[in-house]
Structure formats: structure tokens, C-alpha cells
Design an enzyme around this catalytic site. Sequence first.
Site, PDB file in Angstrom:
ATOM      1  N   SER A  20      -8.635   1.445  -5.385  1.00 49.95           N
ATOM      2  CA  SER A  20      -7.298   1.520  -5.963  1.00 49.95           C
ATOM      3  C   SER A  20      -6.347   0.471  -5.379  1.00 49.95           C
ATOM      4  O   SER A  20      -6.320   0.248  -4.174  1.00 49.95           O
ATOM      5  CB  SER A  20      -6.734   2.913  -5.689  1.00 49.95           C
ATOM      6  OG  SER A  20      -5.424   2.975  -6.171  1.00 49.95           O
ATOM      7  N   LYS A  44      -4.878   1.278 -10.021  1.00 50.06           N
ATOM      8  CA  LYS A  44      -3.744   1.216  -9.079  1.00 50.06           C
ATOM      9  C   LYS A  44      -2.961   2.535  -9.155  1.00 50.06           C
ATOM     10  O   LYS A  44      -2.775   3.088 -10.238  1.00 50.06           O
ATOM     11  CB  LYS A  44      -2.860   0.039  -9.501  1.00 50.06           C
ATOM     12  CG  LYS A  44      -1.459   0.040  -8.919  1.00 50.06           C
ATOM     13  CD  LYS A  44      -1.397  -0.660  -7.595  1.00 50.06           C
ATOM     14  CE  LYS A  44       0.019  -0.664  -7.032  1.00 50.06           C
ATOM     15  NZ  LYS A  44       0.009  -0.914  -5.582  1.00 50.06           N
ATOM     16  N   ASN A  68      -0.963  -4.972   4.085  1.00 46.46           N
ATOM     17  CA  ASN A  68      -0.115  -4.908   2.900  1.00 46.46           C
ATOM     18  C   ASN A  68       0.851  -3.760   3.030  1.00 46.46           C
ATOM     19  O   ASN A  68       0.555  -2.734   3.642  1.00 46.46           O
ATOM     20  CB  ASN A  68      -0.952  -4.758   1.623  1.00 46.46           C
ATOM     21  CG  ASN A  68      -1.201  -3.309   1.260  1.00 46.46           C
ATOM     22  OD1 ASN A  68      -0.324  -2.637   0.697  1.00 46.46           O
ATOM     23  ND2 ASN A  68      -2.372  -2.805   1.602  1.00 46.46           N
ATOM     24  N   ALA A  69       2.032  -3.969   2.465  1.00 44.90           N
ATOM     25  CA  ALA A  69       3.022  -2.903   2.354  1.00 44.90           C
ATOM     26  C   ALA A  69       3.684  -3.043   0.986  1.00 44.90           C
ATOM     27  O   ALA A  69       4.871  -3.304   0.867  1.00 44.90           O
ATOM     28  CB  ALA A  69       4.051  -2.988   3.476  1.00 44.90           C
ATOM     29  N   ILE A  70       2.858  -2.912  -0.040  1.00 38.05           N
ATOM     30  CA  ILE A  70       3.360  -3.046  -1.412  1.00 38.05           C
ATOM     31  C   ILE A  70       4.341  -1.911  -1.692  1.00 38.05           C
ATOM     32  O   ILE A  70       5.370  -2.111  -2.331  1.00 38.05           O
ATOM     33  CB  ILE A  70       2.193  -2.989  -2.432  1.00 38.05           C
ATOM     34  CG1 ILE A  70       1.071  -3.965  -2.093  1.00 38.05           C
ATOM     35  CG2 ILE A  70       2.707  -3.189  -3.864  1.00 38.05           C
ATOM     36  CD1 ILE A  70       1.416  -5.409  -2.099  1.00 38.05           C
ATOM     37  N   LEU A  72       3.410   0.876  -3.343  1.00 35.37           N
ATOM     38  CA  LEU A  72       3.011   1.542  -4.593  1.00 35.37           C
ATOM     39  C   LEU A  72       3.899   1.221  -5.795  1.00 35.37           C
ATOM     40  O   LEU A  72       4.220   2.103  -6.594  1.00 35.37           O
ATOM     41  CB  LEU A  72       2.916   3.062  -4.370  1.00 35.37           C
ATOM     42  CG  LEU A  72       1.728   3.516  -3.514  1.00 35.37           C
ATOM     43  CD1 LEU A  72       1.869   4.978  -3.114  1.00 35.37           C
ATOM     44  CD2 LEU A  72       0.405   3.303  -4.232  1.00 35.37           C
ATOM     45  N   CYS A 128      -1.342   6.811   1.526  1.00 31.69           N
ATOM     46  CA  CYS A 128      -0.721   5.480   1.563  1.00 31.69           C
ATOM     47  C   CYS A 128       0.250   5.412   2.736  1.00 31.69           C
ATOM     48  O   CYS A 128       1.188   6.208   2.808  1.00 31.69           O
ATOM     49  CB  CYS A 128       0.020   5.163   0.273  1.00 31.69           C
ATOM     50  SG  CYS A 128       0.865   3.572   0.378  1.00 31.69           S
ATOM     51  N   LYS A 163      -8.170  11.280  -1.512  1.00 30.69           N
ATOM     52  CA  LYS A 163      -8.348  10.040  -0.733  1.00 30.69           C
ATOM     53  C   LYS A 163      -7.733  10.204   0.644  1.00 30.69           C
ATOM     54  O   LYS A 163      -6.533  10.432   0.777  1.00 30.69           O
ATOM     55  CB  LYS A 163      -7.729   8.848  -1.462  1.00 30.69           C
ATOM     56  CG  LYS A 163      -7.998   7.524  -0.750  1.00 30.69           C
ATOM     57  CD  LYS A 163      -7.693   6.324  -1.623  1.00 30.69           C
ATOM     58  CE  LYS A 163      -8.077   5.026  -0.926  1.00 30.69           C
ATOM     59  NZ  LYS A 163      -7.854   3.853  -1.789  1.00 30.69           N
ATOM     60  N   THR A 191      -6.049   2.495   4.076  1.00 27.60           N
ATOM     61  CA  THR A 191      -5.822   1.458   5.083  1.00 27.60           C
ATOM     62  C   THR A 191      -5.376   2.043   6.424  1.00 27.60           C
ATOM     63  O   THR A 191      -4.882   3.164   6.489  1.00 27.60           O
ATOM     64  CB  THR A 191      -4.756   0.465   4.610  1.00 27.60           C
ATOM     65  OG1 THR A 191      -3.569   1.194   4.316  1.00 27.60           O
ATOM     66  CG2 THR A 191      -5.214  -0.287   3.376  1.00 27.60           C
TER      67      THR A 191
END
Lengths: 300, 261
Positions: A20, A44, A68-70, A72, A128, A163, A191
Site C-alpha cells: 500500500s 494506497k 517518508n512522511a506523506i 496519507l 501509519c 496491517k 514502516t
Amino acid sequence: MDTTVSIAGVEFKNPVMTASGTFGSGMEYCDFVDIEKLGAIVTKGVANVPWPGNPTPRVTETPSGMLNAIGLQNPGIDVFIERDLAFLKQYDVPVIVNVCGKSVEDYLDVVERLSDTNVAMLEINVSCPNVKEGAIAFGQKKEALFDITKRIKAVAKQPVIMKLSPNVTDITEMAKAAEAAGADAISLINTITGMKIDINRRKFVLANKTGGLSGPAIRPVAVRMVYQCANAVSIPIIGMGGIASAEDALEFIMAGATAVSVGAYNFINPYAVTEIIDGLEQYLKRNGTETVRELIGCVK
Amino acid sequence: MEYRKKETTYVVSQEELSKGIYDLRLQTPAAAYAKPGQFVGLYPPSDAHLLMRPISICESDSVKSELRMVYRIAGEGTRLLSTLKKGDAVSMLSLLGNGFPVSAAAGKKVAVMGGGIGIPPMLYTAKQLKNVAAETEIYLGYRDGDTFLSDEFEGYGTVNRVTEDGSVGYAGNVLDAVSERGFIPEIIFACGPMPMLRAIKNYAEKINATAYISLEERMACGVGACLGCVAKTVKKDAHSHVNNTRICTEGPVFDAKEVEI
């Protein structure tokens, strides 16, 4: 030679999926790979409403990996169903939708909206590390994980994968809580929380300060956690964390994963996921192994 | 036709153009499809440095199948790229991004503006504008007298060198030079550091010109999947509808009116 696997009654032509957040909904990678060759597409993360995500910089490289620190960023379930699921309908490939939320109600909202779609499974993102509310809060306490799993299971029409986060003291406690609450499968690892500092600017590289570490750097941690969980629960496991080759995928399978997901490596080699499928077949052929299933958890 | 693949390319030549700035030419069929303002992703030759480095296209020669990239060493990845020698293989993801809408300049008075390491993509852009624009003025901003690439712009318009220390050409920044010359462009194509692009956005609004600016951001995938490189937009973006558009895919070139920088 047989590469098929099944999880909670869903059949997959091979055990290789996309992780994802690293493959969009396939649109961005259909120029590179034959989508129908994949075991499954894991989309995603999608929430009940659009999420803007975090400020930039959102990504940075680290040794053999990336942070990464998108946060979401996603268009919300309405656009997702109208556009992304409609796009995926043209392919003969099982779709697993990754679901995120800030409250239990947010998750339930998305799960219910997906109930009358042709989605094969749901993957619930309670791990996340990059959003302030919700998400990982549900994945770091076994009571909270048990509760959200149970409530999602009560309304979900599709099998549910929880997850799991590696950012816990004992991941097997989380795996057991998910299983006890009725989860059909678990996927791991999300992560690992990390940080990078720019010593010249004397600032954090990521605007969010912390980010999730992925890529080959985390692979040994992920293999170890898959092995531990495989010995702690009897529901199937989807293993992920730095898979870059068929050899890597086989490590996860032998540690006890029924299927595997390719994540950050899609960015490094957009053909990775199909090359891994080819590599798995070659391994089976080379070793006279009849089915991939006999390799699942074969290392005790 | 779109050219979209990861491939092994070979180094035709590489030389240090100026201190820390390298001029790399690669053999690739992508050259026949490259548009000015597009970029490529070059993978450093290393197992520890996995992500591609987004680098703008400086020139493209479809006859020789050569892409030219001029880049600055900004860290270990680009340092590793700078060690590549003639004949070496390098992995490349291309072609990425939208590019400058050169045809929008048809019959217009155009200003091409580049600042620092934002100058290389403007060379290919200026070249393509030559037979399109009615009049082209080129403004190249440098810190000091090391005016790399500027000679190569000759023949594509009036070349104006601008230096912060005043050692060569106009003193100050590119907009100081524009006002000193009294040139009023109808359309601007620009690439450079963020303060320069912000100033150009404001300037274009003031004179009622259209400015196309090329943005940069740290990126991972380069193809629009990871949502790592986003820019704030005035309107809802096409992908997520949250006013955060993907620089690698919807950009890197934007109408300055559409982005909040």
C-alpha cells in the site's frame, strides 16, 4: 509448477502483491508492468474524506532505504470508488483496499462504502506512523487493536487483513489480538519510525520531523517479525519490508508468510514486482519444488 | 507519443563545466521524445543510494540519440553520478514531467529566465522557442562571474547575464535586469530557486503576463505514485482533490497563477 496461494478463501495466482502507498491504484505503473500478472494490487490508503497529507519535504533517502512522511494524502472514498476502482475493474486482478481513518467511525464508514464493490479484501491500516490522530494509535495497544478489529469485522463484507506496526515492544501480542478479534489475516511490517537531520541547516530533513523507514534497510527486522508472528498465530500472514528480489520474497515465505508485498522497491525498479514473480517461478523450477505453498514457513 | 521506461543508458561524455557543476551526455532513444522542461531520474551507481535523482534536461539531440543533463553536486548521490566516465552504464527513468508549453509563446514577447542550477533546462527551452516566439529576451542569473552555459544561449534571443555581485552583466537579480532594460514580456518561462520563482509569480501578476515556472521537490517514485513531491495549488488537484498537486506528474512546470509558493 503451482504458484497459487489462498488467503481467507480468496485465490491469488501468485503470492506477490504491491504494498500500500507504493503503487497508487496501478494507474501510475501500468506503463511498466502487466497489472494482470500481479498476485494482487493493494491500493494506497483511503479514508472516508479527502486527506491533504503532510507538508513537504515528505521523503528522503537513507542508507539502503528511505524515510517518508506523506501523511496519507488521499482523495477520499467517493473519488476512489468512482475513479480508482473503476480503473481497476478492467483488469483480472484481485484488489485489496487499504483503509485508513482518524476514528473507528471513519474506518467503519469506508468499510461500509466498500461492501457492495467487487473488492477482494480489506487491509486496515492501523500502523501509519505519519499521521497525528488515529491510525497508529489503534495499532500500538493490543486492547485498541482488538476493539477496532472486532468492530470492523462486524460490518465488513470482505475478509479483513490487519496491517501491523513494527513500532511496538512485542509484535506477536498485536498479532494475537488481531486474531482473537476475528481478523482473517495480518500484514506486516508497516514502516519503522525514523528521523534524519540536516547538519548544515541544523533542521529535520522531513517537515514532519519523523518518517517511516522502508526499503532493504528494514528487511531483516521484517523477516524476523514475520517469523515470530507465524509462530504466534494461525491466520495467514502477508509479509513485507524491503523486498527487492525473488530471493528476498522467498525469505519471507520461508519465515511463514503466505504472500508478500513489494513496497519502496517499486520506486527503485518499476518492474520489480513482475521480475519477482518470474524469479519465484524460476526458483521453483530450479529446485523441483511443485508448489510455492510447501515453502510457507518451511524454516522452523 | 510518450516515452516511459527505466532503462540502462551509456555515458557519451561527462565533464566538469564549472566548480561542482557537471555536464553529462547519455545515449538513449528517449532523446527523440524529450520536451524542454521535462526531467529524467538518474540512479546513482550504489546499493546504498537507491532513489533516482531528478535532473532536468538541458538539451536533446534526436539525431545522435543523446540527452544532455547539467547538474550540480548536491549530495552523495549526485557526487556518485559525477564519477561516471565515458562508456559507463547508468540506470535512467524517463521521460518524467510535463515540460514547458512552448507553443503558448507563439507570436509573443517572451522572457526566458534561469537562476543558478535552474539555468540548464532553459537552454533547451530557449532553443525550442527560437522559431515560435516573436521576440525572446533571455535573463540568466548567477551568484558571481562564473556564468556557466550562458554562451550557449547566444542565437536564441538577447542574452542578459545578471550577477548578484555585479561582476558580470547586470547587477542584482533577473527581475532587476528586466526592469533596467524596460522589457515587458507577455509570457515568461522560468526555472530557479524558490525566492526567484516567487518574485516572478508576483511580477507576472503585476504586469498581467503568464508565467510558467518549473518547481522542484524531494521525490521518490517520479511517476505520481508516492505523493512525496507536492505543491500547494489554488484549485483542487486532479489526483487527491486536496490542493496538493504532484510536481513529478502534473508538473514540474506550472502556470504560476495555479500554485501557492
